[in-house]
Design a protein around this motif. Structure first.
Motif, PDB file in Angstrom:
ATOM      1  N   ALA A  48     -18.002  -1.194  13.592  1.00 19.01           N
ATOM      2  CA  ALA A  48     -18.387  -1.673  12.472  1.00 19.01           C
ATOM      3  C   ALA A  48     -19.361  -2.423  11.733  1.00 19.01           C
ATOM      4  CB  ALA A  48     -16.612  -2.737  12.359  1.00 19.01           C
ATOM      5  N   ALA A  49     -19.799  -3.119  12.776  1.00 19.82           N
ATOM      6  CA  ALA A  49     -21.556  -3.267  12.824  1.00 19.82           C
ATOM      7  C   ALA A  49     -22.857  -2.268  12.786  1.00 19.82           C
ATOM      8  CB  ALA A  49     -21.526  -4.931  14.253  1.00 19.82           C
ATOM      9  N   TRP A  50     -22.408  -1.812  13.200  1.00 20.77           N
ATOM     10  CA  TRP A  50     -23.240  -0.461  13.120  1.00 20.77           C
ATOM     11  C   TRP A  50     -23.566   0.157  11.473  1.00 20.77           C
ATOM     12  CZ3 TRP A  50     -23.563   4.242  16.985  1.00 20.77           C
ATOM     13  CH2 TRP A  50     -24.949   4.827  16.651  1.00 20.77           C
ATOM     14  N   ALA A  51     -21.569   0.367  11.077  1.00 19.93           N
ATOM     15  CA  ALA A  51     -22.108   0.545   9.683  1.00 19.93           C
ATOM     16  C   ALA A  51     -22.895  -0.177   8.822  1.00 19.93           C
ATOM     17  CB  ALA A  51     -20.589   0.660   9.428  1.00 19.93           C
ATOM     18  N   LEU A  55     -26.143  -0.118   6.782  1.00 17.96           N
ATOM     19  CA  LEU A  55     -26.516  -0.398   5.235  1.00 17.96           C
ATOM     20  C   LEU A  55     -27.142  -1.157   4.247  1.00 17.96           C
ATOM     21  CD1 LEU A  55     -22.881   0.325   3.639  1.00 17.96           C
ATOM     22  CD2 LEU A  55     -24.859   2.187   3.916  1.00 17.96           C
ATOM     23  N   GLY A  56     -28.030  -1.458   5.699  1.00 13.29           N
ATOM     24  CA  GLY A  56     -29.014  -3.011   5.722  1.00 13.29           C
ATOM     25  C   GLY A  56     -28.031  -4.699   4.926  1.00 13.29           C
ATOM     26  N   LEU A  57     -26.846  -3.869   5.547  1.00 13.97           N
ATOM     27  CA  LEU A  57     -25.786  -5.715   5.457  1.00 13.97           C
ATOM     28  C   LEU A  57     -26.196  -6.184   6.466  1.00 13.97           C
ATOM     29  CD1 LEU A  57     -23.169  -3.412   3.550  1.00 13.97           C
ATOM     30  CD2 LEU A  57     -25.100  -4.843   2.240  1.00 13.97           C
ATOM     31  N   GLU A  58     -27.019  -6.646   6.952  1.00 10.25           N
ATOM     32  CA  GLU A  58     -27.050  -7.428   8.071  1.00 10.25           C
ATOM     33  C   GLU A  58     -27.008  -8.188   8.159  1.00 10.25           C
ATOM     34  OE1 GLU A  58     -29.935  -6.571   6.587  1.00 10.25           O
ATOM     35  OE2 GLU A  58     -30.707  -5.267   7.950  1.00 10.25           O
ATOM     36  N   ALA A  59     -26.131  -9.548   7.393  1.00 12.53           N
ATOM     37  CA  ALA A  59     -25.463 -10.760   7.410  1.00 12.53           C
ATOM     38  C   ALA A  59     -24.405 -10.673   8.619  1.00 12.53           C
ATOM     39  CB  ALA A  59     -25.452 -11.627   6.180  1.00 12.53           C
ATOM     40  N   GLU A  60     -23.439  -9.546   6.961  1.00  8.59           N
ATOM     41  CA  GLU A  60     -22.426  -9.454   7.057  1.00  8.59           C
ATOM     42  C   GLU A  60     -21.671  -8.381   8.280  1.00  8.59           C
ATOM     43  OE1 GLU A  60     -23.949  -8.507   4.512  1.00  8.59           O
ATOM     44  OE2 GLU A  60     -23.188  -8.773   3.152  1.00  8.59           O
ATOM     45  N   ALA A  61     -22.650  -7.649   9.167  1.00  8.79           N
ATOM     46  CA  ALA A  61     -22.947  -7.891  10.618  1.00  8.79           C
ATOM     47  C   ALA A  61     -22.454  -8.179  11.044  1.00  8.79           C
ATOM     48  CB  ALA A  61     -24.098  -6.556  10.697  1.00  8.79           C
ATOM     49  N   VAL A  62     -23.495  -9.614  11.691  1.00  9.27           N
ATOM     50  CA  VAL A  62     -23.290 -10.042  12.754  1.00  9.27           C
ATOM     51  C   VAL A  62     -21.534 -10.741  13.075  1.00  9.27           C
ATOM     52  CG1 VAL A  62     -24.072 -12.718  12.942  1.00  9.27           C
ATOM     53  CG2 VAL A  62     -25.326 -11.066  12.064  1.00  9.27           C
ATOM     54  N   PRO A  63     -21.026 -10.792  11.923  1.00  7.50           N
ATOM     55  CA  PRO A  63     -19.610 -11.690  12.799  1.00  7.50           C
ATOM     56  C   PRO A  63     -19.046 -10.196  13.632  1.00  7.50           C
ATOM     57  CG  PRO A  63     -19.331 -11.306  10.789  1.00  7.50           C
ATOM     58  CD  PRO A  63     -20.853 -11.653  10.469  1.00  7.50           C
ATOM     59  N   THR A  89     -30.642  -8.084  14.086  1.00  8.42           N
ATOM     60  CA  THR A  89     -30.263  -8.774  13.199  1.00  8.42           C
ATOM     61  C   THR A  89     -30.577 -10.060  13.129  1.00  8.42           C
ATOM     62  OG1 THR A  89     -28.554  -6.619  13.268  1.00  8.42           O
ATOM     63  CG2 THR A  89     -27.962  -8.955  11.979  1.00  8.42           C
ATOM     64  N   TYR A  90     -29.807 -10.777  14.336  1.00  6.01           N
ATOM     65  CA  TYR A  90     -30.310 -12.330  14.018  1.00  6.01           C
ATOM     66  C   TYR A  90     -32.089 -12.790  13.831  1.00  6.01           C
ATOM     67  CZ  TYR A  90     -26.258 -14.826  17.252  1.00  6.01           C
ATOM     68  OH  TYR A  90     -25.136 -14.079  17.190  1.00  6.01           O
ATOM     69  N   ARG A  91     -32.954 -12.171  14.454  1.00  3.31           N
ATOM     70  CA  ARG A  91     -34.468 -11.406  14.291  1.00  3.31           C
ATOM     71  C   ARG A  91     -34.386 -11.729  12.669  1.00  3.31           C
ATOM     72  NH1 ARG A  91     -38.889  -9.449  13.273  1.00  3.31           N
ATOM     73  NH2 ARG A  91     -38.904  -7.296  13.354  1.00  3.31           N
ATOM     74  N   ILE A  92     -33.662 -10.884  11.564  1.00  2.00           N
ATOM     75  CA  ILE A  92     -34.159 -10.159  10.640  1.00  2.00           C
ATOM     76  C   ILE A  92     -33.563 -11.087  10.043  1.00  2.00           C
ATOM     77  CG2 ILE A  92     -33.544  -8.465   8.612  1.00  2.00           C
ATOM     78  CD1 ILE A  92     -32.714  -6.879  11.399  1.00  2.00           C
ATOM     79  N   LEU A  93     -32.324 -12.199  10.417  1.00  2.00           N
ATOM     80  CA  LEU A  93     -32.421 -13.085   9.102  1.00  2.00           C
ATOM     81  C   LEU A  93     -32.847 -13.694   9.083  1.00  2.00           C
ATOM     82  CD1 LEU A  93     -28.615 -12.364   9.872  1.00  2.00           C
ATOM     83  CD2 LEU A  93     -29.503 -11.515   7.642  1.00  2.00           C
ATOM     84  N   GLY A  94     -33.117 -14.454  10.251  1.00  2.00           N
ATOM     85  CA  GLY A  94     -34.484 -14.960  10.902  1.00  2.00           C
ATOM     86  C   GLY A  94     -34.060 -16.382  11.624  1.00  2.00           C
ATOM     87  N   ARG A  95     -32.962 -15.760  12.624  1.00  2.00           N
ATOM     88  CA  ARG A  95     -32.410 -17.077  13.211  1.00  2.00           C
ATOM     89  C   ARG A  95     -33.146 -16.379  14.789  1.00  2.00           C
ATOM     90  NH1 ARG A  95     -26.172 -15.487  11.792  1.00  2.00           N
ATOM     91  NH2 ARG A  95     -25.771 -16.333  13.558  1.00  2.00           N
ATOM     92  N   TYR A  96     -34.177 -17.143  15.108  1.00  2.00           N
ATOM     93  CA  TYR A  96     -35.646 -17.025  15.684  1.00  2.00           C
ATOM     94  C   TYR A  96     -34.791 -16.756  16.791  1.00  2.00           C
ATOM     95  CZ  TYR A  96     -38.273 -15.688  12.181  1.00  2.00           C
ATOM     96  OH  TYR A  96     -38.757 -14.747  10.314  1.00  2.00           O
ATOM     97  N   ASP A  97     -33.997 -18.307  16.741  1.00  2.00           N
ATOM     98  CA  ASP A  97     -34.317 -18.526  18.584  1.00  2.00           C
ATOM     99  C   ASP A  97     -32.577 -18.425  18.819  1.00  2.00           C
ATOM    100  OD1 ASP A  97     -36.146 -20.552  18.627  1.00  2.00           O
ATOM    101  OD2 ASP A  97     -34.952 -22.453  17.516  1.00  2.00           O
ATOM    102  N   GLU A  98     -31.777 -18.044  18.485  1.00  2.00           N
ATOM    103  CA  GLU A  98     -30.452 -17.441  18.140  1.00  2.00           C
ATOM    104  C   GLU A  98     -31.305 -15.820  19.401  1.00  2.00           C
ATOM    105  OE1 GLU A  98     -27.262 -17.877  15.684  1.00  2.00           O
ATOM    106  OE2 GLU A  98     -28.592 -18.573  14.869  1.00  2.00           O
ATOM    107  N   ALA A  99     -31.934 -15.466  18.071  1.00  2.00           N
ATOM    108  CA  ALA A  99     -33.026 -13.829  19.018  1.00  2.00           C
ATOM    109  C   ALA A  99     -33.861 -13.655  20.296  1.00  2.00           C
ATOM    110  CB  ALA A  99     -33.243 -13.086  17.822  1.00  2.00           C
ATOM    111  N   VAL A 100     -33.840 -15.249  20.646  1.00  2.00           N
ATOM    112  CA  VAL A 100     -34.717 -14.775  21.641  1.00  2.00           C
ATOM    113  C   VAL A 100     -33.683 -15.439  23.054  1.00  2.00           C
ATOM    114  CG1 VAL A 100     -36.077 -16.623  23.331  1.00  2.00           C
ATOM    115  CG2 VAL A 100     -36.575 -15.682  20.911  1.00  2.00           C
TER     116      VAL A 100
END
Length: 168
Positions: A48-51, A55-63, A89-100
């Motif tokens: 579901a995340a991948w789907a 589609l470019g729905l990164e915020a919806e993919a996170v959960p 996805t974290y990086r794309i959303l600007g959640r850089y510290d979480e991404a790292v």
């Protein structure tokens, strides 16, 4: 009202085939519905995340990524994919510290994975970790490139990956 066993497997396989045929929105809708019915199923959550990501729905993919990684039952390859997907996805959303943080842990689990190391380098760049990002990328380049010029200067590239400020 959960679903399991062969019925779950067929519904999941059908949704994945839809995504692979380019029917991304229909696949996403099916996977969301299946994820609601299989709340503890890590593989369904990952798909579901991948789907959503497709589609470019990164915020919806996170959960869905987070649910997949909390659950049990992902293959090593799917776990690696979920870590890469969530970190990116974290990086794309600007959640850089979480991404790292996530990608650092992923690289510990999958130290030879070049994609994870590359996405970690990008997230480090976003947090101002330019030196470490360059070290990761130069090391990856030296280890994996078949380019004749890189091969010829591999030892120098490896040396400078450890200390870009080194002089003669």
């Amino acid at each position: 009202m959960g679903v399991s066993g062969p019925e779950r497997d067929e519904l999941l396989a059908d949704a994945v085939r839809m995504r692979e045929r380019g029917e991304a929105e229909a696949a996403r809708e099916r996977l969301v519905a299946l994820a609601e019915r299989c709340a503890d199923d890590a593989e369904v959550a990952y798909q579901a995340a991948w789907a959503h990501d497709v589609l470019g729905l990164e915020a919806e993919a996170v959960p869905y990524y987070e649910r997949a990684l909390r659950g049990a039952g992902l293959s090593a390859e799917d776990r690696r994919g979920a870590l890469l997907g969530l970190g990116s996805t974290y990086r794309i959303l600007g959640r850089y510290d979480e991404a790292v943080a996530l990608l650092r842990a992923a690289v510990v689990d999958f130290p030879r994975d070049g994609a994870l190391r590359t996405f970690l380098a990008m997230a480090l760049y976003n947090t101002g970790g330019h030196r470490e990002a360059m070290r990761l990328l130069l090391t990856l380049l030296a280890e994996t490139s078949a380019d004749p010029g890189v091969e010829r200067y591999r030892r120098a590239i490896e040396f400078y990956a450890g200390d870009l400020d080194a002089t003669v």
